[in-house]
Scaffold this motif. Structure first.
Motif, PDB file in Angstrom:
ATOM      1  N   ALA A 110     -12.586  -0.964  -2.761  1.00 47.17           N
ATOM      2  CA  ALA A 110     -11.568  -1.757  -1.696  1.00 47.17           C
ATOM      3  C   ALA A 110     -12.660  -2.424  -0.745  1.00 47.17           C
ATOM      4  CB  ALA A 110     -11.016  -0.550  -0.815  1.00 47.17           C
ATOM      5  N   ARG A 150      -7.998   6.035   1.047  1.00 45.74           N
ATOM      6  CA  ARG A 150      -7.541   7.126   0.174  1.00 45.74           C
ATOM      7  C   ARG A 150      -7.755   8.637   0.684  1.00 45.74           C
ATOM      8  NH1 ARG A 150     -11.768   9.594  -2.961  1.00 45.74           N
ATOM      9  NH2 ARG A 150     -13.846   9.413  -2.094  1.00 45.74           N
ATOM     10  N   MET A 200      -0.587  -7.777  -4.743  1.00 48.72           N
ATOM     11  CA  MET A 200      -1.441  -6.480  -5.058  1.00 48.72           C
ATOM     12  C   MET A 200      -0.636  -5.199  -4.761  1.00 48.72           C
ATOM     13  SD  MET A 200      -5.231  -6.890  -3.912  1.00 48.72           S
ATOM     14  CE  MET A 200      -6.311  -6.357  -5.123  1.00 48.72           C
ATOM     15  N   VAL A 228      -9.923   2.845  -4.809  1.00 47.47           N
ATOM     16  CA  VAL A 228      -8.214   2.976  -4.798  1.00 47.47           C
ATOM     17  C   VAL A 228      -7.834   2.522  -6.226  1.00 47.47           C
ATOM     18  CG1 VAL A 228      -8.140   2.504  -2.273  1.00 47.47           C
ATOM     19  CG2 VAL A 228      -8.286   0.556  -3.795  1.00 47.47           C
ATOM     20  N   TRP A 229      -6.728   2.560  -6.204  1.00 46.97           N
ATOM     21  CA  TRP A 229      -5.993   2.400  -7.505  1.00 46.97           C
ATOM     22  C   TRP A 229      -4.935   1.289  -7.526  1.00 46.97           C
ATOM     23  CZ3 TRP A 229      -7.264   6.817  -5.609  1.00 46.97           C
ATOM     24  CH2 TRP A 229      -8.540   7.357  -6.064  1.00 46.97           C
ATOM     25  N   THR A 230      -4.636   0.582  -8.405  1.00 47.62           N
ATOM     26  CA  THR A 230      -3.273  -0.292  -8.472  1.00 47.62           C
ATOM     27  C   THR A 230      -2.406   0.540  -9.047  1.00 47.62           C
ATOM     28  OG1 THR A 230      -3.849  -1.191 -10.887  1.00 47.62           O
ATOM     29  CG2 THR A 230      -4.976  -2.361  -9.014  1.00 47.62           C
ATOM     30  N   ILE A 275      -1.333  -1.299  -4.242  1.00 46.04           N
ATOM     31  CA  ILE A 275      -2.416  -0.481  -4.214  1.00 46.04           C
ATOM     32  C   ILE A 275      -1.957   1.099  -3.755  1.00 46.04           C
ATOM     33  CG2 ILE A 275      -4.423   0.264  -2.800  1.00 46.04           C
ATOM     34  CD1 ILE A 275      -4.689  -2.324  -4.602  1.00 46.04           C
ATOM     35  N   LEU A 285     -10.316  -5.610   0.757  1.00 49.46           N
ATOM     36  CA  LEU A 285      -9.156  -4.944   0.644  1.00 49.46           C
ATOM     37  C   LEU A 285      -9.186  -3.673   1.686  1.00 49.46           C
ATOM     38  CD1 LEU A 285      -6.441  -3.891  -0.905  1.00 49.46           C
ATOM     39  CD2 LEU A 285      -7.711  -2.864  -2.550  1.00 49.46           C
ATOM     40  N   THR A 315      -3.295   4.997  -2.428  1.00 45.87           N
ATOM     41  CA  THR A 315      -4.294   5.640  -2.089  1.00 45.87           C
ATOM     42  C   THR A 315      -4.608   6.944  -2.782  1.00 45.87           C
ATOM     43  OG1 THR A 315      -2.973   6.462  -0.373  1.00 45.87           O
ATOM     44  CG2 THR A 315      -4.093   4.530   0.043  1.00 45.87           C
ATOM     45  N   THR A 367     -13.502  -5.799  -3.155  1.00 44.71           N
ATOM     46  CA  THR A 367     -12.331  -6.560  -3.792  1.00 44.71           C
ATOM     47  C   THR A 367     -11.899  -7.282  -2.685  1.00 44.71           C
ATOM     48  OG1 THR A 367     -12.139  -4.550  -5.152  1.00 44.71           O
ATOM     49  CG2 THR A 367     -10.405  -6.212  -5.078  1.00 44.71           C
ATOM     50  N   ILE A 384       0.742  -1.035  -0.015  1.00 47.53           N
ATOM     51  CA  ILE A 384       0.026   0.148   0.002  1.00 47.53           C
ATOM     52  C   ILE A 384       0.850   1.267   0.094  1.00 47.53           C
ATOM     53  CG2 ILE A 384      -1.878   1.367   1.125  1.00 47.53           C
ATOM     54  CD1 ILE A 384      -2.538  -1.482   2.756  1.00 47.53           C
TER      55      ILE A 384
END
Length: 103
Positions: free
Chosen positions: A78, A45, A87, A68-70, A89, A33, A91, A81, A20
């Motif tokens: 989140a 986030r 992963m 949130v975003w990859t 991630i 998530l 924020t 998922t 993260i």
């Protein structure tokens, strides 16, 4: 990292490593998530409209406050998922980070 949630049960599940905002975090197999994040960090986030930090609201997929975003730029909700090993991630919206890199 110091999370907002404290896990009281189901601690015997297998650990799942995720990242993260560049920080390695352990989640548990089957966690959403948002659960994994809030057990490890203080927010989910940053608001796209200001500097405020957001921690999700409804925790069940209705309010749209947990996006949130990859690190590839894919947007994820989140709260719905399930964590997967590896992963990565973010924020903050990737576009906001790209804008600061261009300066």
């Amino acid at each position: 990292m110091n999370g907002r949630f404290v896990r009281l049960g189901e601690t015997g599940r297998a650990r799942v490593a995720i990242v993260i905002d560049g920080q390695a975090v352990d989640a548990l197999e089957g966690d959403t998530l948002i659960t994994a994040m809030l057990c490890s960090v203080r927010h989910v986030r940053q608001s796209e409209f200001g500097e405020e930090k957001r921690a999700g609201y409804c925790l069940m997929g209705a309010c749209q406050d947990c996006w949130v975003w990859t690190d590839e730029g894919e947007r994820l909700r989140a709260c719905t998922t399930v964590v997967e090993p590896g992963m990565r991630i973010l924020t903050t919206q990737p576009e906001a980070q790209w804008a600061t890199l261009a300066l």
